[in-house]
Design a protein around this motif. Structure first.
Motif, PDB file in Angstrom:
ATOM      1  N   PRO A 122       0.830  -1.211   0.000  1.00  0.00           N
ATOM      2  CA  PRO A 122       0.000   0.000   0.000  1.00  0.00           C
ATOM      3  C   PRO A 122       0.871   1.272   0.000  1.00  0.00           C
ATOM      4  N   VAL A 123       0.458   2.246  -0.778  1.00  0.00           N
ATOM      5  CA  VAL A 123       1.170   3.538  -0.784  1.00  0.00           C
ATOM      6  C   VAL A 123       0.159   4.654  -0.504  1.00  0.00           C
ATOM      7  N   ALA A 124       0.672   5.722   0.092  1.00  0.00           N
ATOM      8  CA  ALA A 124      -0.192   6.872   0.389  1.00  0.00           C
ATOM      9  C   ALA A 124      -0.474   7.635  -0.901  1.00  0.00           C
ATOM     10  N   ALA A 125      -1.720   8.073  -1.049  1.00  0.00           N
ATOM     11  CA  ALA A 125      -2.133   8.773  -2.268  1.00  0.00           C
ATOM     12  C   ALA A 125      -1.242   9.996  -2.525  1.00  0.00           C
ATOM     13  N   GLY A 126      -0.935  10.721  -1.450  1.00  0.00           N
ATOM     14  CA  GLY A 126      -0.128  11.929  -1.604  1.00  0.00           C
ATOM     15  C   GLY A 126       1.259  11.639  -2.170  1.00  0.00           C
ATOM     16  N   ALA A 127       1.784  10.434  -1.909  1.00  0.00           N
ATOM     17  CA  ALA A 127       3.139  10.098  -2.353  1.00  0.00           C
ATOM     18  C   ALA A 127       3.208   9.848  -3.859  1.00  0.00           C
ATOM     19  N   VAL A 128       2.073   9.541  -4.469  1.00  0.00           N
ATOM     20  CA  VAL A 128       2.093   9.275  -5.912  1.00  0.00           C
ATOM     21  C   VAL A 128       1.237  10.268  -6.695  1.00  0.00           C
ATOM     22  N   GLY A 129       0.626  11.217  -5.987  1.00  0.00           N
ATOM     23  CA  GLY A 129      -0.126  12.255  -6.691  1.00  0.00           C
ATOM     24  C   GLY A 129      -1.542  11.877  -7.070  1.00  0.00           C
ATOM     25  N   LEU A 130      -2.111  10.862  -6.415  1.00  0.00           N
ATOM     26  CA  LEU A 130      -3.513  10.537  -6.671  1.00  0.00           C
ATOM     27  C   LEU A 130      -4.369  11.564  -5.927  1.00  0.00           C
ATOM     28  N   ALA A 131      -5.298  12.184  -6.655  1.00  0.00           N
ATOM     29  CA  ALA A 131      -6.018  13.341  -6.113  1.00  0.00           C
ATOM     30  C   ALA A 131      -7.186  12.955  -5.224  1.00  0.00           C
ATOM     31  N   ILE A 132      -6.877  12.246  -4.132  1.00  0.00           N
ATOM     32  CA  ILE A 132      -7.878  11.981  -3.092  1.00  0.00           C
ATOM     33  C   ILE A 132      -7.230  12.424  -1.778  1.00  0.00           C
ATOM     34  N   HIS A 133      -7.758  12.023  -0.618  1.00  0.00           N
ATOM     35  CA  HIS A 133      -7.117  12.410   0.656  1.00  0.00           C
ATOM     36  C   HIS A 133      -5.640  12.010   0.603  1.00  0.00           C
ATOM     37  N   PRO A 134      -4.722  12.953   0.869  1.00  0.00           N
ATOM     38  CA  PRO A 134      -3.297  12.617   0.690  1.00  0.00           C
ATOM     39  C   PRO A 134      -2.810  11.454   1.546  1.00  0.00           C
ATOM     40  N   GLU A 135      -3.458  11.209   2.677  1.00  0.00           N
ATOM     41  CA  GLU A 135      -3.030  10.097   3.532  1.00  0.00           C
ATOM     42  C   GLU A 135      -3.829   8.824   3.251  1.00  0.00           C
ATOM     43  N   ALA A 136      -4.749   8.872   2.300  1.00  0.00           N
ATOM     44  CA  ALA A 136      -5.500   7.671   1.929  1.00  0.00           C
ATOM     45  C   ALA A 136      -4.528   6.625   1.414  1.00  0.00           C
ATOM     46  N   MET A 137      -4.731   5.378   1.805  1.00  0.00           N
ATOM     47  CA  MET A 137      -3.838   4.330   1.339  1.00  0.00           C
ATOM     48  C   MET A 137      -4.413   3.704   0.069  1.00  0.00           C
ATOM     49  N   ILE A 138      -3.535   3.549  -0.919  1.00  0.00           N
ATOM     50  CA  ILE A 138      -3.922   2.885  -2.155  1.00  0.00           C
ATOM     51  C   ILE A 138      -3.449   1.444  -2.061  1.00  0.00           C
ATOM     52  N   THR A 139      -4.360   0.511  -2.261  1.00  0.00           N
ATOM     53  CA  THR A 139      -3.955  -0.888  -2.306  1.00  0.00           C
ATOM     54  C   THR A 139      -4.035  -1.360  -3.752  1.00  0.00           C
ATOM     55  N   PHE A 140      -3.245  -2.380  -4.062  1.00  0.00           N
ATOM     56  CA  PHE A 140      -3.145  -2.878  -5.434  1.00  0.00           C
ATOM     57  C   PHE A 140      -3.446  -4.373  -5.464  1.00  0.00           C
ATOM     58  N   SER A 141      -4.168  -4.809  -6.486  1.00  0.00           N
ATOM     59  CA  SER A 141      -4.350  -6.248  -6.664  1.00  0.00           C
ATOM     60  C   SER A 141      -3.000  -6.856  -7.029  1.00  0.00           C
ATOM     61  N   PRO A 142      -2.644  -7.989  -6.418  1.00  0.00           N
ATOM     62  CA  PRO A 142      -1.352  -8.609  -6.729  1.00  0.00           C
ATOM     63  C   PRO A 142      -1.355  -9.187  -8.143  1.00  0.00           C
ATOM     64  N   CYS A 143      -0.200  -9.155  -8.777  1.00  0.00           N
ATOM     65  CA  CYS A 143      -0.048  -9.748 -10.102  1.00  0.00           C
ATOM     66  C   CYS A 143       0.422 -11.189  -9.924  1.00  0.00           C
ATOM     67  N   ALA A 144      -0.009 -12.068 -10.825  1.00  0.00           N
ATOM     68  CA  ALA A 144       0.400 -13.467 -10.741  1.00  0.00           C
ATOM     69  C   ALA A 144       1.651 -13.717 -11.572  1.00  0.00           C
ATOM     70  N   GLY A 145       1.904 -12.873 -12.529  1.00  0.00           N
ATOM     71  CA  GLY A 145       3.082 -13.021 -13.383  1.00  0.00           C
ATOM     72  C   GLY A 145       3.245 -11.766 -14.218  1.00  0.00           C
ATOM     73  N   SER A 146       4.244 -11.788 -15.085  1.00  0.00           N
ATOM     74  CA  SER A 146       4.560 -10.587 -15.856  1.00  0.00           C
ATOM     75  C   SER A 146       3.411 -10.165 -16.754  1.00  0.00           C
ATOM     76  N   TYR A 147       2.655 -11.147 -17.253  1.00  0.00           N
ATOM     77  CA  TYR A 147       1.568 -10.807 -18.162  1.00  0.00           C
ATOM     78  C   TYR A 147       0.206 -11.279 -17.671  1.00  0.00           C
ATOM     79  N   VAL A 148       0.134 -11.678 -16.424  1.00  0.00           N
ATOM     80  CA  VAL A 148      -1.164 -11.945 -15.798  1.00  0.00           C
ATOM     81  C   VAL A 148      -1.182 -11.107 -14.523  1.00  0.00           C
ATOM     82  N   GLY A 149      -1.883 -10.005 -14.613  1.00  0.00           N
ATOM     83  CA  GLY A 149      -1.747  -8.977 -13.581  1.00  0.00           C
ATOM     84  C   GLY A 149      -2.865  -8.942 -12.577  1.00  0.00           C
ATOM     85  N   GLY A 150      -2.926  -7.824 -11.892  1.00  0.00           N
ATOM     86  CA  GLY A 150      -3.919  -7.611 -10.843  1.00  0.00           C
ATOM     87  C   GLY A 150      -5.332  -7.541 -11.379  1.00  0.00           C
ATOM     88  N   ASP A 151      -5.478  -7.167 -12.661  1.00  0.00           N
ATOM     89  CA  ASP A 151      -6.830  -7.157 -13.228  1.00  0.00           C
ATOM     90  C   ASP A 151      -7.396  -8.570 -13.295  1.00  0.00           C
TER      91      ASP A 151
END
Lengths: 632, 632
Positions: free
Chosen positions: A321-350
């Motif tokens: 997780p990264v803080a929104a403010g650290a990457v410039g996502l325009a929501i609450h700067p301390e909001a944490m962004i979570t990411f779906s894990p990737c299974a491989g180089s071409y099978v991703g979080g989607d």
């Protein structure tokens, strides 16, 4: 350093000798579309040298007239002196995507409301006033209360909240509302405010796609979708598919260009949703993003180069997780962004988000296949005991990319076609009943299936020059088919499909079919063994299943086995934002998912070649299509 | 909104009606010194209204001439219309502080080199190349190696390092150097680089004082002090002592002003050290800061208001590590800053760091007292079983504050004085043997002790008007003493001590003595029970112990019991930066330290009043001073 001037906009940049024209344009603030990412293969970045000369490495495919007029490839020509360059006028901009709130929710997959467990929670507490004798600081009193009421031992407090703490605790009799984020046994504070007034508790679910980005604004207390916004990923100007993007990202400046383009597109959609609901973006206190491995890398500014080179290694598969403010996502700067894990180089979080919407993670007895046809094609087979996944570079053909008159399934796209069995002429519908602007994936599938079934297209994808049809035009060795005459279209230009376009589509469908066949072979199964065949991706929305089977994109299974799911990356993000159960499921399914690299399977080439026909070289695999052909 | 113009610099600001002149000046970018923090008590912020009128709440102490000339207190007058204000010329700026590398290191307290254990470590690893089959991302391979070699399970990696990871791993055969920060079982990455080339591994130790800031640049691999820089805390313009600073910080803008002033001062000193050593500030990968509770709050932008109001509660006593980039400290942006924990509102991290340099934390049998005389006076008594601490607002008198010709112990300060027993005239030495510019704490103590002993000053601090002395001048009811005639001084103005100055000094010494007496009484002891009496603070550097006893600042103990330690806040920071043992000791000593608030002890007032004489009302506590007086 020479100065490069760009016309007609009349902006300049001073650049070192040897700078590519495309990079000089970027410096001058001009975007030139690079569908191939700058490899000199698509020819879409033609510019005209008006004054001066450039180091010209443009390919030999330019015509004599083009060469004489000073046209060069912007991605293959380098500045060597003061130069004036004309950027040709572009076709009209892309049409807007539809913002469709009615995401196909599979309601029995949704967690019941009583079990909503977002990673970010709002807690109200009443903190005792400071006492003379206990020697506790404000932070200590809040920590003790958190420990007593919620069993939280340690928590991280950002400075922004610490700065508000003293005043907030001294209003409203010490009543406070905390917004807490918890992941992996760690708790951090997002926001701190005085009072028990219920604040809107909002989050966003994001599908970060190669071509499009979708954002859903969610009320976390009720699990309600407040707004859905879809838009193009601004990176499409720098390459249509992921390999082109990786090629484009070959310098730190271009990587940064891609990062900001994706973030701007994302922030634009958030801005639209926020304005629509008349809320402040600061009220959004969490975000979950599902994207393929390359898109995730690009959004974070991580070099994707080694994902393209054997052994295809990304920097990271599970982003913390990264803080929104650290990457410039325009929501609450301390909001944490979570990411779906990737299974491989071409099978991703989607994909790890997407299969949360299927029986693959629930059903032990049946084996199902999940396929997401977007700019890339990814698929997974398995059940709740094993999962095996792969990706094939189908390319963006089904999304309209690399097709002369192709477009995405949005207003004005020809989305279904019927071929008159006597004349061979097309009748069609368009999305939104508008004048046609182009043809989308489902329209192309109908078209090819119809022409094939009626005998105007052979199994190798060549138009029948012998059978008379007013829509088929021959130009030397090239033939093309007119779907709509210029008189009927919005631009006044005819909408056509060339044999080259058909070839591109056949290669895309062959890659997808071959990948699925190889995956099944890996576990000793065939298509007939599948209980369910899930199709995800916006492309599938208008898909005529029978036609997809006729061209051999989908296997010849009973229609009831197919399930169209829509944007599962977005739906998965929604589920992950709201439910701890789904977050845990995703973690465990990613761990047990085997990822195979098709380039290591010689079988794949064999299957691919076999699938480069309509519907397939091995016709017996398509018994229903055989019946249809024989009934003609 | 009216426009306020300031002369002679000719800058303007547009401000709402009701804005204080001092805040209008701040907005216009003009600093006006507020030694009292803006309470209207010191009269140092006098400005002259040239055009327009102001809402004038200046105290009645202004003379008729001053009033007639339009002088008002900038901190007590509010704008009501367009106004032009003249800022009077200031005295010459403060002289630079000495940058003294020879910090008084108590060598037997230093950890042996073999046991250096800085919180930030450099680790070299060799990471295997990516393999086709293992499916591990770069991050996973590094994590596995870290786990195998160092047993580290989870670690936080900032985006800046993640962005470098892919390229770094593919140079120099996978050899990498990691800079890791560990605290409370958590490990985070500070920096990541390719190769095994040893980089400079640097940290800074900081004493964040109310008046001065000291920075030491440390080589963490050898424990070597590379540079020491001392400078004023820029906040001194906004109040000389901590209460004045809190008063000044009454609006968010002023709090931010204080925050940036401290951070700028700190960064200026770091910049000096970095330039001197010709290194990049980015090579500094950790910092430890020890400061009192209020200074720590102000550096982080935390509202200090409630530290001043009963029950005197700070926002936080133990600040968690923060990244340098998050607060604007000009070192590696991912470097973690650690803070010494505060024991109470007025016994801060400078004290919990300071007593690491003493026997208080080691010796079970003996009880020692530690006193740090800076702008505030803090003290601790105890041993390795109990610790009890308190603070007294001695004020900045011993550092030269509130004394007409007072200055800090730096070049040009009169630091020792001898009074001729016949004429009563002073002979003196100055620091650096320069022409005198003022008088520092040790000089004032010598002066008062000498005048008292020779009979030119009585026990109540009044100059003897009856005993002839060419240095004593009488002006009506006021008397003052000329330490140096204007012909001898750098400015050409005489250096004098008034009875008012002597009064300030006596109140300061009485507060310190009384606090120590109350602390001892708490544990049923007296001064004679102390094994050691530690004196810390730069003030003590030139201190004549006997004279400090004569005026009753220090108790009448054998001289060998006194130990002068210098800047223990800085030395403590140095130890904490380098040694885990000291970090653990500090954590445990802070937990067991009892903090008492003297305002709850009626005894304190009693002791204070008794100590407002030279040396003390109860002369029998000062037997050696009695002997000296009787021998005269």
């Amino acid at each position: 350093m020479p100065i490069v001037k760009f016309l007609p906009v009349a902006v300049s940049a001073e650049v070192p000798v040897g700078t590519l024209v495309i990079d000089a344009a970027l410096l001058a603030g001009i975007g030139i579309d690079l569908p191939c990412g700058g490899k000199g293969t698509c020819g879409k970045c033609l510019v005209q040298i008006s004054e001066g000369t450039v180091e010209n490495n443009s390919p030999l495919t330019l015509t004599a007239e083009e060469k004489a007029a000073g046209f060069v490839y912007a991605c293959q020509s380098a500045i060597k002196e003061e130069t004036t360059i004309i950027i040709p006028a572009r076709d009209a901009e892309r049409t807007d995507l539809q913002n469709d709130d009615s995401i196909d929710l599979i309601s029995d997959n949704l967690p019941p409301l009583s079990r909503l467990s977002p990673a970010t929670k709002q807690i109200t507490l009443q903190i005792p006033p400071p006492a003379t004798e206990d020697g506790l600081a404000d932070f200590d009193r809040v920590s003790r209360k958190l420990k007593a009421e919620l069993g939280i031992d340690t928590w991280q407090v950002p400075l922004s909240s610490l700065r508000k703490m003293a005043d907030s605790l001294r209003h409203d009799e010490g009543r406070i509302t905390l917004t807490l984020f918890s992941a992996a046994d760690k708790t951090s504070l997002v926001d701190f405010s005085s009072g028990h007034t219920p604040l809107p508790h909002l989050g966003i679910a994001v599908d970060l796609g190669t071509t499009t980005i979708s954002v859903q604004l969610i009320d976390l207390t009720q699990g309600k979708i407040l707004s859905t916004k879809n838009g193009y990923n601004d990176q499409i100007h720098c390459g249509l598919d992921i390999i082109s993007r990786i090629n484009y990202a070959c310098t730190p400046e271009r990587l940064e260009d891609l990062r900001t383009k994706a973030m701007h597109a994302l922030n634009r959609l958030i801005g639209e949703a926020v304005r629509e609901l008349k809320i402040s973006a600061d009220q959004i206190c969490c975000a979950h993003i599902s994207g393929n491995t390359v898109m995730t890398h690009l959004l974070l500014g991580l070099n994707p180069e080694y994902i393209r080179l054997a052994p295809y290694t990304p920097t990271v598969l599970q982003v913390s997780p990264v803080a929104a403010g650290a990457v410039g996502l325009a929501i609450h700067p301390e909001a944490m962004i979570t990411f779906s894990p990737c299974a491989g180089s071409y099978v991703g979080g989607d994909i790890t988000a997407g299969i949360l919407c299927t029986d693959l993670i629930r059903n032990k007895d049946d084996i199902c296949l999940f396929i997401d046809i977007g700019t890339n094609g990814e698929m997974v087979i398995g059940n709740n005991e094993f999962l095996i996944s792969c990706a094939c570079s189908a390319g963006p053909a089904f999304e309209g990319g690399t097709i002369e008159c192709g477009m995405r399934a949005t207003n004005g796209a020809i989305n279904s076609v019927i071929i008159d069995c006597d004349t061979g002429e097309a009748s069609y519908t368009t999305i939104g009943n508008e004048k046609p602007q182009g043809i989308c994936g489902s329209g192309m599938i109908d078209l090819i299936a119809g022409l094939f079934l009626q005998g105007w297209l052979d199994a190798a994808g060549k138009l029948n020059r012998a059978k008379s049809c007013p829509s088929i035009r021959i130009q030397g060795r090239r033939a093309y088919y007119i779907v709509a005459e210029g008189t009927a279209t919005r631009s006044g230009k005819p909408i056509v499909i060339s044999e080259n376009d058909i070839d591109n589509l056949m290669r895309a469908k062959a890659a997808i079919h071959a990948a699925a066949a190889v995956l099944l072979k890996q576990v000793g199964l065939g298509f007939a063994d599948l209980a369910k065949f899930y199709v995800a991706g916006s492309f599938g929305r208008f898909l005529n299943l029978q036609n997809a089977i006729i061209i051999g994109l989908l296997p010849d299974l009973p229609v009831e086995k197919f399930h169209y799911l829509g944007n599962t990356s977005l739906l998965g993000s929604y589920l992950l934002l709201l439910s701890e159960e789904y977050r845990n499921m995703q973690t465990s399914l990613t761990k047990r998912m085997t990822y195979i690299d098709l380039s290591n399977f010689p079988d794949f080439m064999h299957e691919y070649t076999a699938a480069l026909f309509l519907p397939h070289t091995e016709l017996h695999h398509f018994p229903r299509v055989m019946d249809l052909l024989q009934s003609k």
